[in-house]
Design an enzyme around this catalytic site. Structure first.
Site, PDB file in Angstrom:
ATOM      1  N   ALA A  70      -3.242  10.637   5.276  1.00  0.00           N
ATOM      2  CA  ALA A  70      -3.753   9.433   5.930  1.00  0.00           C
ATOM      3  C   ALA A  70      -4.991   9.756   6.752  1.00  0.00           C
ATOM      4  CB  ALA A  70      -2.674   8.833   6.825  1.00  0.00           C
ATOM      5  N   GLY A 104       0.316  12.654   2.906  1.00  0.00           N
ATOM      6  CA  GLY A 104       0.128  11.822   1.730  1.00  0.00           C
ATOM      7  C   GLY A 104      -0.645  12.501   0.618  1.00  0.00           C
ATOM      8  N   GLU A 147       1.919  14.297  -1.212  1.00  0.00           N
ATOM      9  CA  GLU A 147       2.744  13.291  -1.888  1.00  0.00           C
ATOM     10  C   GLU A 147       2.066  12.790  -3.159  1.00  0.00           C
ATOM     11  OE1 GLU A 147       5.408  10.987   1.348  1.00  0.00           O
ATOM     12  OE2 GLU A 147       3.273  11.016   1.834  1.00  0.00           O
ATOM     13  N   GLU A 159       4.556  15.621   8.400  1.00  0.00           N
ATOM     14  CA  GLU A 159       4.670  14.385   9.166  1.00  0.00           C
ATOM     15  C   GLU A 159       5.569  14.511  10.400  1.00  0.00           C
ATOM     16  OE1 GLU A 159       3.462  12.937   5.045  1.00  0.00           O
ATOM     17  OE2 GLU A 159       4.675  14.550   5.902  1.00  0.00           O
TER      18      GLU A 159
END
Length: 259
Positions: free
Chosen positions: A65, A110, A113, A133
């Protein structure tokens, strides 16, 4: 200039590239919108046989992010953006064509991910990664808690997520997350070599094999075998299967057409 680009190489291979190297290729709102546009193109191209996902620059695959942008958001906007990252990652996971993540640097949150949603992951030897995170008082929100456990096992996934541990590509290979580790200079060619190898096989068979693996994975063995059998039956009436038999008889390379 778009923050996500797409080009076709070698006729049947697509390359998606994140293009915000000045911001570690982080997921800004604009990048997410551009990524959706690119995925729309990919989904419409039935002749694609493999897709490589990578990034511009030599330092970051994707830092996750965009935290600078996120600091200006309300709670509702944060939730919407996290959901949008999840939708992009899921669209990558749902692509019928095989995907290869070429991790050319940092892949955190992310960003990792996104790589987890690909079918195969290769990385440069300078790459660092992690689902970090929990160190920010949140959790992976784009599938990381689910996909990592399915790839490396429950206990290891808990270890890496709960500790927010950062690790290099060699450790990633040791735990079964990364398939190949090469130098940064070799990474693009390695990913394309894998894509070419996939693209040289029967396109229908490759797509159906991916479907059988993905659908069958969450079922018991007997159900999985039934899924495999049903998928296999889709390959029987294809022209490519007959072409493969003819090519074997004539001792030549088959000319697959994806039909």
């Amino acid at each position: 200039m778009s923050t996500v680009t797409f080009e076709i190489v070698d006729s049947y291979i697509g390359v998606i590239k994140l293009n915000r190297p000045e911001a570690a290729n982080a997921f800004s709102r604009q990048l997410l919108a551009d990524f959706h546009d690119v995925l729309e193109l990919v989904e419409q191209k039935d002749d694609l046989r493999a897709v490589v996902i990578t990034s511009e620059g030599e330092k970051a695959f994707c830092a996750g992010a965009d935290l600078k942008e996120r600091r200006t958001m309300t709670q509702d906007e944060v939730v919407d953006t996290v959901n949008e990252i999840g939708r992009v990652v899921t669209r990558v996971d749902d692509l019928k064509v095989p995907t290869i993540a070429a991790i050319n640097g940092a892949a955190f949150g992310g960003g990792l991910e996104l790589a987890l949603a690909c079918d195969i992951r290769v990385a440069s030897n300078n790459a660092k990664m992690g689902l970090t995170e929990t160190s920010l008082a949140i959790i992976p929100g784009a599938g990381g808690t689910q996909r990592l456990a399915r790839l490396i096992g429950l206990a290891k996934a808990k270890y890496y997520i709960l500790t927010a541990k950062r690790f290099d590509s060699l450790e990633g290979r040791e735990i079964g997350l990364i398939e190949e580790v090469v130098s940064l200079d070799e990474l693009s060619n390695k990913a394309l070599d894998i894509a070419v190898q996939i693209a040289s096989n029967g396109p229908v068979g490759v797509k159906i094999a991916k479907q059988a693996i993905n659908v069958g994975f969450d079922h018991d063995l007997q159900t999985g075998l039934k899924i495999e059998k049903d998928c296999y039956m889709h390959t029987i009436p294809t022209e490519d299967r007959l072409e493969a038999l003819q090519a074997f008889k004539e001792k030549r390379k088959p000319n697959f057409k994806g039909k």
